[in-house]
Design an enzyme around this catalytic site. Structure first.
Site, mmCIF file in Angstrom:
data_model
loop_
_atom_site.group_PDB
_atom_site.id
_atom_site.type_symbol
_atom_site.label_atom_id
_atom_site.label_comp_id
_atom_site.label_asym_id
_atom_site.label_seq_id
_atom_site.Cartn_x
_atom_site.Cartn_y
_atom_site.Cartn_z
ATOM 1 N N ASP A 1 -4.333 20.760 20.446
ATOM 2 C CA ASP A 1 -3.330 22.046 20.534
ATOM 3 C C ASP A 1 -2.529 21.947 21.702
ATOM 4 O O ASP A 1 -2.690 21.830 23.010
ATOM 5 C CB ASP A 1 -4.006 23.358 20.766
ATOM 6 C CG ASP A 1 -3.240 24.568 21.107
ATOM 7 O OD1 ASP A 1 -1.779 24.410 20.645
ATOM 8 O OD2 ASP A 1 -3.436 25.631 21.838
ATOM 9 N N ASP B 1 -1.570 28.152 21.722
ATOM 10 C CA ASP B 1 -2.185 29.275 21.142
ATOM 11 C C ASP B 1 -3.650 29.204 20.437
ATOM 12 O O ASP B 1 -4.222 29.996 19.770
ATOM 13 C CB ASP B 1 -1.154 29.506 20.002
ATOM 14 C CG ASP B 1 -1.102 28.329 19.018
ATOM 15 O OD1 ASP B 1 -1.975 27.429 19.280
ATOM 16 O OD2 ASP B 1 -0.043 28.427 18.044
ATOM 17 N N ASP C 1 -2.099 21.546 16.632
ATOM 18 C CA ASP C 1 -0.758 21.356 15.992
ATOM 19 C C ASP C 1 -0.263 20.029 15.909
ATOM 20 O O ASP C 1 -1.005 19.062 16.389
ATOM 21 C CB ASP C 1 0.364 22.371 16.719
ATOM 22 C CG ASP C 1 0.103 21.874 18.161
ATOM 23 O OD1 ASP C 1 -0.132 20.811 18.539
ATOM 24 O OD2 ASP C 1 0.096 22.971 19.102
ATOM 25 N N ASP D 1 -2.359 15.277 2.263
ATOM 26 C CA ASP D 1 -3.362 15.941 1.369
ATOM 27 C C ASP D 1 -2.455 16.694 0.310
ATOM 28 O O ASP D 1 -1.532 17.373 0.713
ATOM 29 C CB ASP D 1 -4.160 17.189 2.038
ATOM 30 C CG ASP D 1 -5.537 17.091 1.765
ATOM 31 O OD1 ASP D 1 -5.703 17.284 0.315
ATOM 32 O OD2 ASP D 1 -6.454 17.211 2.584
ATOM 33 N N ASP E 1 -6.711 16.882 -3.749
ATOM 34 C CA ASP E 1 -7.790 17.746 -3.736
ATOM 35 C C ASP E 1 -8.166 18.234 -5.203
ATOM 36 O O ASP E 1 -7.540 18.481 -5.845
ATOM 37 C CB ASP E 1 -6.963 19.280 -3.094
ATOM 38 C CG ASP E 1 -8.206 20.330 -2.615
ATOM 39 O OD1 ASP E 1 -9.084 19.773 -1.937
ATOM 40 O OD2 ASP E 1 -8.006 21.287 -3.091
ATOM 41 N N GLU F 1 -10.225 13.657 -4.829
ATOM 42 C CA GLU F 1 -11.696 14.450 -4.447
ATOM 43 C C GLU F 1 -12.031 15.002 -5.838
ATOM 44 O O GLU F 1 -11.383 15.633 -6.783
ATOM 45 C CB GLU F 1 -11.357 15.623 -3.661
ATOM 46 C CG GLU F 1 -12.630 16.215 -3.119
ATOM 47 C CD GLU F 1 -12.280 17.713 -2.748
ATOM 48 O OE1 GLU F 1 -13.364 18.133 -2.076
ATOM 49 O OE2 GLU F 1 -11.556 18.345 -3.162
ATOM 50 N N HIS G 1 -13.890 17.789 6.196
ATOM 51 C CA HIS G 1 -13.878 19.071 6.827
ATOM 52 C C HIS G 1 -14.722 20.052 6.086
ATOM 53 O O HIS G 1 -14.920 21.098 6.536
ATOM 54 C CB HIS G 1 -12.504 19.233 6.790
ATOM 55 C CG HIS G 1 -11.940 19.296 5.288
ATOM 56 N ND1 HIS G 1 -11.992 18.171 4.534
ATOM 57 C CD2 HIS G 1 -11.553 20.405 4.555
ATOM 58 C CE1 HIS G 1 -11.459 18.430 3.507
ATOM 59 N NE2 HIS G 1 -11.144 19.805 3.282
ATOM 60 N N ASP G 2 -15.589 19.353 5.109
ATOM 61 C CA ASP G 2 -16.282 20.483 4.224
ATOM 62 C C ASP G 2 -17.773 20.226 4.420
ATOM 63 O O ASP G 2 -18.679 20.869 3.824
ATOM 64 C CB ASP G 2 -16.151 20.247 2.787
ATOM 65 C CG ASP G 2 -14.690 20.733 2.379
ATOM 66 O OD1 ASP G 2 -13.930 21.679 2.842
ATOM 67 O OD2 ASP G 2 -14.067 20.075 1.337
#
Ligand code: GLC
Length: 570
Positions: free
Chosen positions: A35, A39, A43, A112, A212, A266, A338-339
């Protein structure tokens, strides 16, 4: 060591070589990487600041999770505008700078692409629900049956795959969250719009797409009921559907074939045969992610469970995919994304043998043919995190599953389901990247959107010394770049039935016969000392890499807990 035979021909013909086969891909989850503005949300400028970490690791390409404009119900997998950058992540200018900086470091950028569904906030959906004639048919709308959903299909996140929309007066299909309506790929206008979008990004200079849930695009005509006992009710009618190949071939013909771009699809519930169809040598995609090895620790095939797993099964899956695709396609290799929960917490021992097991698991992934994908933090051996109550979970999927487990009546409190949810939640992969031992692991100056894992003071990038997990990953990636046998070689499992050890060779041969290189990896997947007899001649083996610092070792000496050794035999 036996010298390789003097041959002038190259063992891998030029025509078979491509940059994406020879790449190690590093996956960045933008929300959790770095970041820059305090915040608490990662990013794009934050990614740019940290690109050297990725380049130093030796990665050749980056897969960036979705950064498009999105209400973030599913962290960007719910896109509301395909052609702008999510405001919390930065601007299109920032993204262009990122692309330039990635290319400057001789890496590639893979975006992605989420085109099975959009967000309900996407203008197409807004117009569709208003029955704008140009968009009326962009999504899958159906009447209900006696006040009930049109069929019994289930959302992957649980519950019905249909939601009633007051404005349109009909149900719309969503195979994921209700904020993610499925696009109607039968409509040629949808296909045209998506293909135009892909071309738009490729023209900006990107190097490929991760697609995806791309095997869900084609739904069976008539949308028939599914078997309620199936792992995912209805899947038979929307996984690998009748028109999928035609859609992907059109995508390839009209867009992808005009660029030197890589594609990885995927594909939930993918079989080897299907992979050959879509990502075989003549298929429209370059490779596909399957998930068979990520289900080893399911109990009774259920995702929200924690079960025992066994190594012979992992080896069997590995053989099946290698043998099925090596001659007629290409494999994508991964442990994490990430899953998925963190691999060292699943198949390793983060408490007692953190470094050993994290590096051993890395060895298994990075010494086999295919294209490996390293997920951010995997190169540190990041572990699953601590979840104290349902409010501490951020993932739409984990929250829903927790509610369902509690509603099932089998459990009374969060504490009772915590073992399952805490082990399986996608949040485990999404805790902020651990850069150093300062507050919030150096991820942000503000309050992170998801708490940092409590082990950040020990497990972080700055703390990675010469004998660290990261240094070992760097060596593995270097080794792979130096030896084609790891990339293009033939995998042979020497001990398919062994419960604790994996031993395999990767052999690269010249087209006219004769071995160019033969590598051997011997990995101890257990915390016990294991001697091993290898059915191959290994006297002259050269040790290329080990996660233990030992002299004079041969492949057959006892293996320390989670020891990994990689040898060159020929
Ligand atoms: C894929 C993504 C996952 C997302 C889902 C719906 O499986 O990896 O994060 O929730 O698709 O888009």
């Amino acid at each position: 060591m036996t010298k390789p035979p003097q041959q002038t021909s190259c063992p891998v013909p030029e025509a078979e070589r491509t940059w994406w086969k020879e790449s190690v891909v590093y996956q960045i989850y933008p929300r959790s990487f770095a970041d820059s503005d305090g915040d608490g949300i990662g990013d794009i400028p934050g990614i740019i600041d940290r690109l050297d970490h990725v380049a130093d690791l030796g990665a050749d390409a980056i897969w960036l999770n979705p950064v498009y404009e999105s209400p973030q119900h599913d962290n960007g997998y719910d896109i509301s505008d395909y052609r702008s950058i999510h405001h919390e992540y930065g601007t299109m200018g920032d993204w262009e700078e990122l692309l330039a900086q990635v290319h400057e470091r001789d890496m590639r950028l893979v975006m992605d692409l989420v085109v099975n569904h959009t967000s309900v906030d996407h203008e197409w959906f807004q117009r569709s629900r208003r029955r704008d004639p140009d968009y009326e048919d962009y999504y899958i709308w159906r009447e209900g049956e006696d006040g009930e959903a049109p069929n019994n299909w289930e959302s992957f996140f649980g519950g019905s795959a249909w939601t009633y929309d007051e404005e349109r007066g009909k149900y719309y299909l969503h195979l994921y969250d209700e904020s993610q309506p499925d696009l109607n790929w039968r409509n040629p206008a949808v296909r045209r719009d998506i293909f135009d979008t892909m071309e738009w990004w490729l023209e900006k200079g990107i190097d490929g797409f991760r697609l995806d849930v791309i095997n869900l695009l084609s739904k069976a005509a008539g949308l028939p009921d599914g078997d309620p006992d199936a792992e995912w009710t209805g899947a038979r009618h929307f996984v690998d559907g009748p028109r999928l190949l035609a859609y992907l071939e059109a995508m390839d013909e009209q867009v992808l074939s005009n660029y030197d771009a890589m594609t990885v699809g995927e594909m939930p519930q993918l079989s080897v045969e299907q992979a050959r169809k879509y990502a075989g040598t003549d298929g429209p995609l370059d490779m596909a992610f399957h998930f068979q090895h990520t289900k080893l620790d399911y109990e009774d095939g259920k995702r929200w469970s924690v079960g025992d797993w066994d190594l012979p099964e992992l080896k069997q899956i590995t053989r099946r995919w290698h043998d099925g695709l090596s001659a007629e396609g290409w494999n994508a290799l991964f442990w994490e994304n990430h899953d998925q929960p963190r691999v060292v917490s699943r198949y390793g021992d983060p408490e007692t043998y953190h470094r050993e097991s994290a590096t051993m698991l890395g060895t298994f992934m990075l010494t086999r043919s295919g294209t490996p994908y390293v997920y951010q933090g995997q190169e540190l051996g990041m572990t699953n995190a601590q979840w104290t109550d349902v409010e501490s979970l951020a993932d739409v999927d984990a929250r829903r599953a927790t509610r369902e487990l509690l509603d099932s009546g089998q459990y009374d409190s969060f504490e009772e389901v915590a073992d399952i949810v805490g082990y399986r939640s996608r949040d485990n992969a999404r805790t902020p990247m651990q850069w150093d031992d300062s507050d919030h692991a150096g991820f942000t100056d503000g309050e992170p959107w998801l708490p940092v894992n409590t082990n950040y003071e020990e497990v972080n990038v700055a703390a990675q010394a010469d004998d660290s997990v990261t240094a070992y990953y760097r060596s593995l990636i270097e080794l792979r770049a130096e030896h084609d046998a790891f990339v293009y070689g033939t995998y042979e499992d020497l001990h398919p039935e062994h419960e604790r050890l994996a031993a395999y060779t990767q052999t690269l041969e010249y087209p006219d016969g004769g071995v160019s290189e033969r590598m051997l990896a011997v990995l101890n997947f257990s915390a016990d000392r294991e001697p091993v007899e290898l059915p191959t001649t290994v006297e002259d083996a050269d040790l290329l890499l080990s996660n233990y610092d030992r002299d004079a070792i041969t492949p057959t000496t006892a293996h320390e807990p989670y020891e990994a050794r990689v040898f060159r035999l020929e």
